[in-house]
Design a protein around this motif. Sequence first.
Motif, PDB file in Angstrom:
ATOM      1  N   MET A  11       0.826  -1.213   0.000  1.00 49.36           N
ATOM      2  CA  MET A  11       0.000   0.000   0.000  1.00 49.36           C
ATOM      3  C   MET A  11       0.856   1.257   0.000  1.00 49.36           C
ATOM      4  O   MET A  11       0.471   2.274  -0.568  1.00 49.36           O
ATOM      5  CB  MET A  11      -0.943   0.011   1.211  1.00 49.36           C
ATOM      6  CG  MET A  11      -2.121  -0.905   1.054  1.00 49.36           C
ATOM      7  SD  MET A  11      -3.155  -0.527  -0.382  1.00 49.36           S
ATOM      8  CE  MET A  11      -3.806   1.075   0.045  1.00 49.36           C
ATOM      9  N   ASP A  12       2.018   1.203   0.642  1.00 50.54           N
ATOM     10  CA  ASP A  12       2.908   2.361   0.620  1.00 50.54           C
ATOM     11  C   ASP A  12       3.364   2.655  -0.803  1.00 50.54           C
ATOM     12  O   ASP A  12       3.417   3.820  -1.220  1.00 50.54           O
ATOM     13  CB  ASP A  12       4.128   2.126   1.517  1.00 50.54           C
ATOM     14  CG  ASP A  12       3.758   2.062   2.989  1.00 50.54           C
ATOM     15  OD1 ASP A  12       2.744   2.666   3.370  1.00 50.54           O
ATOM     16  OD2 ASP A  12       4.491   1.412   3.746  1.00 50.54           O
ATOM     17  N   LEU A  13       3.675   1.613  -1.546  1.00 44.06           N
ATOM     18  CA  LEU A  13       4.080   1.787  -2.945  1.00 44.06           C
ATOM     19  C   LEU A  13       2.958   2.432  -3.750  1.00 44.06           C
ATOM     20  O   LEU A  13       3.198   3.361  -4.524  1.00 44.06           O
ATOM     21  CB  LEU A  13       4.471   0.439  -3.558  1.00 44.06           C
ATOM     22  CG  LEU A  13       4.865   0.454  -5.032  1.00 44.06           C
ATOM     23  CD1 LEU A  13       6.081   1.337  -5.264  1.00 44.06           C
ATOM     24  CD2 LEU A  13       5.129  -0.963  -5.509  1.00 44.06           C
ATOM     25  N   VAL A  14       1.737   1.969  -3.554  1.00 40.10           N
ATOM     26  CA  VAL A  14       0.591   2.551  -4.262  1.00 40.10           C
ATOM     27  C   VAL A  14       0.460   4.022  -3.909  1.00 40.10           C
ATOM     28  O   VAL A  14       0.248   4.867  -4.787  1.00 40.10           O
ATOM     29  CB  VAL A  14      -0.707   1.786  -3.928  1.00 40.10           C
ATOM     30  CG1 VAL A  14      -1.913   2.510  -4.481  1.00 40.10           C
ATOM     31  CG2 VAL A  14      -0.644   0.372  -4.455  1.00 40.10           C
ATOM     32  N   SER A  15       0.605   4.346  -2.634  1.00 40.60           N
ATOM     33  CA  SER A  15       0.496   5.738  -2.199  1.00 40.60           C
ATOM     34  C   SER A  15       1.572   6.614  -2.847  1.00 40.60           C
ATOM     35  O   SER A  15       1.284   7.713  -3.328  1.00 40.60           O
ATOM     36  CB  SER A  15       0.616   5.798  -0.676  1.00 40.60           C
ATOM     37  OG  SER A  15       0.581   7.121  -0.231  1.00 40.60           O
ATOM     38  N   PHE A  16       2.797   6.119  -2.872  1.00 43.27           N
ATOM     39  CA  PHE A  16       3.881   6.880  -3.506  1.00 43.27           C
ATOM     40  C   PHE A  16       3.621   7.056  -5.000  1.00 43.27           C
ATOM     41  O   PHE A  16       3.803   8.149  -5.544  1.00 43.27           O
ATOM     42  CB  PHE A  16       5.230   6.190  -3.296  1.00 43.27           C
ATOM     43  CG  PHE A  16       5.789   6.340  -1.912  1.00 43.27           C
ATOM     44  CD1 PHE A  16       5.951   7.586  -1.335  1.00 43.27           C
ATOM     45  CD2 PHE A  16       6.159   5.227  -1.188  1.00 43.27           C
ATOM     46  CE1 PHE A  16       6.471   7.731  -0.060  1.00 43.27           C
ATOM     47  CE2 PHE A  16       6.676   5.347   0.085  1.00 43.27           C
ATOM     48  CZ  PHE A  16       6.836   6.599   0.656  1.00 43.27           C
ATOM     49  N   MET A  17       3.202   6.005  -5.668  1.00 43.10           N
ATOM     50  CA  MET A  17       2.956   6.095  -7.111  1.00 43.10           C
ATOM     51  C   MET A  17       1.777   6.998  -7.421  1.00 43.10           C
ATOM     52  O   MET A  17       1.767   7.689  -8.433  1.00 43.10           O
ATOM     53  CB  MET A  17       2.738   4.702  -7.706  1.00 43.10           C
ATOM     54  CG  MET A  17       4.008   3.894  -7.788  1.00 43.10           C
ATOM     55  SD  MET A  17       3.868   2.401  -8.794  1.00 43.10           S
ATOM     56  CE  MET A  17       2.618   1.481  -7.970  1.00 43.10           C
ATOM     57  N   TRP A  18       0.751   6.968  -6.580  1.00 40.07           N
ATOM     58  CA  TRP A  18      -0.433   7.800  -6.789  1.00 40.07           C
ATOM     59  C   TRP A  18      -0.052   9.285  -6.796  1.00 40.07           C
ATOM     60  O   TRP A  18      -0.594  10.073  -7.555  1.00 40.07           O
ATOM     61  CB  TRP A  18      -1.458   7.517  -5.697  1.00 40.07           C
ATOM     62  CG  TRP A  18      -2.751   8.193  -5.923  1.00 40.07           C
ATOM     63  CD1 TRP A  18      -3.174   9.374  -5.378  1.00 40.07           C
ATOM     64  CD2 TRP A  18      -3.813   7.759  -6.785  1.00 40.07           C
ATOM     65  NE1 TRP A  18      -4.423   9.684  -5.827  1.00 40.07           N
ATOM     66  CE2 TRP A  18      -4.842   8.713  -6.689  1.00 40.07           C
ATOM     67  CE3 TRP A  18      -3.985   6.653  -7.609  1.00 40.07           C
ATOM     68  CZ2 TRP A  18      -6.023   8.585  -7.404  1.00 40.07           C
ATOM     69  CZ3 TRP A  18      -5.161   6.537  -8.300  1.00 40.07           C
ATOM     70  CH2 TRP A  18      -6.162   7.485  -8.195  1.00 40.07           C
ATOM     71  N   ASN A  19       0.909   9.642  -5.944  1.00 42.60           N
ATOM     72  CA  ASN A  19       1.340  11.034  -5.824  1.00 42.60           C
ATOM     73  C   ASN A  19       2.497  11.388  -6.755  1.00 42.60           C
ATOM     74  O   ASN A  19       2.947  12.524  -6.759  1.00 42.60           O
ATOM     75  CB  ASN A  19       1.734  11.331  -4.371  1.00 42.60           C
ATOM     76  CG  ASN A  19       0.552  11.213  -3.446  1.00 42.60           C
ATOM     77  OD1 ASN A  19      -0.549  11.636  -3.753  1.00 42.60           O
ATOM     78  ND2 ASN A  19       0.773  10.602  -2.291  1.00 42.60           N
ATOM     79  N   ASP A  20       2.964  10.429  -7.528  1.00 45.02           N
ATOM     80  CA  ASP A  20       4.083  10.641  -8.438  1.00 45.02           C
ATOM     81  C   ASP A  20       3.545  10.902  -9.844  1.00 45.02           C
ATOM     82  O   ASP A  20       2.980  10.023 -10.486  1.00 45.02           O
ATOM     83  CB  ASP A  20       4.978   9.404  -8.433  1.00 45.02           C
ATOM     84  CG  ASP A  20       6.273   9.608  -9.205  1.00 45.02           C
ATOM     85  OD1 ASP A  20       6.396  10.596  -9.948  1.00 45.02           O
ATOM     86  OD2 ASP A  20       7.163   8.754  -9.061  1.00 45.02           O
ATOM     87  N   ALA A  21       3.748  12.115 -10.340  1.00 42.25           N
ATOM     88  CA  ALA A  21       3.214  12.498 -11.650  1.00 42.25           C
ATOM     89  C   ALA A  21       3.890  11.747 -12.800  1.00 42.25           C
ATOM     90  O   ALA A  21       3.314  11.627 -13.878  1.00 42.25           O
ATOM     91  CB  ALA A  21       3.379  14.002 -11.853  1.00 42.25           C
ATOM     92  N   GLN A  24      14.207  -3.561  -5.126  1.00 38.31           N
ATOM     93  CA  GLN A  24      14.762  -2.311  -5.641  1.00 38.31           C
ATOM     94  C   GLN A  24      13.682  -1.239  -5.746  1.00 38.31           C
ATOM     95  O   GLN A  24      13.428  -0.700  -6.820  1.00 38.31           O
ATOM     96  CB  GLN A  24      15.406  -2.551  -7.011  1.00 38.31           C
ATOM     97  CG  GLN A  24      16.531  -3.543  -6.992  1.00 38.31           C
ATOM     98  CD  GLN A  24      17.683  -3.077  -6.124  1.00 38.31           C
ATOM     99  OE1 GLN A  24      18.037  -1.906  -6.122  1.00 38.31           O
ATOM    100  NE2 GLN A  24      18.245  -3.988  -5.378  1.00 38.31           N
ATOM    101  N   CYS A  25      13.039  -0.932  -4.640  1.00 43.72           N
ATOM    102  CA  CYS A  25      11.951   0.046  -4.645  1.00 43.72           C
ATOM    103  C   CYS A  25      12.462   1.430  -5.041  1.00 43.72           C
ATOM    104  O   CYS A  25      13.472   1.910  -4.516  1.00 43.72           O
ATOM    105  CB  CYS A  25      11.295   0.111  -3.261  1.00 43.72           C
ATOM    106  SG  CYS A  25       9.907   1.257  -3.205  1.00 43.72           S
ATOM    107  N   ALA A  26      11.759   2.059  -5.941  1.00 39.55           N
ATOM    108  CA  ALA A  26      12.140   3.397  -6.404  1.00 39.55           C
ATOM    109  C   ALA A  26      11.954   4.451  -5.317  1.00 39.55           C
ATOM    110  O   ALA A  26      12.534   5.527  -5.387  1.00 39.55           O
ATOM    111  CB  ALA A  26      11.318   3.769  -7.633  1.00 39.55           C
TER     112      ALA A  26
END
Length: 82
Positions: A25-35, A54-56
């Motif tokens: 879910m943290d990954l989804v949250s980061f991606m959601w806010n990443d344009a 290798q999380c971005a």
Amino acid sequence: MRPKGNGLVELVDEKPGKERGFFCMDLVSFMWNDASVKGWDEWHGRFVQTQAGQCAYRDRCLRYKRTMEKQKRKGIQFELFD
């Protein structure tokens, strides 16, 4: 007596093999806010990358930091041979 599958006929009530999925879910949250992450290919690519360790977003992810600290304490290699 219950029938057993022979590989030629699929039995509907057989237990499927255990799948090992990955979701964060943290990954989804980061991606959601990443344009820069716009389409399915970018989302899927980030998930595959993160699943491989290798999380971005590892530089700002508290879950990643806690996991790495825990793995250092446990010793990942020793668990492979227990």
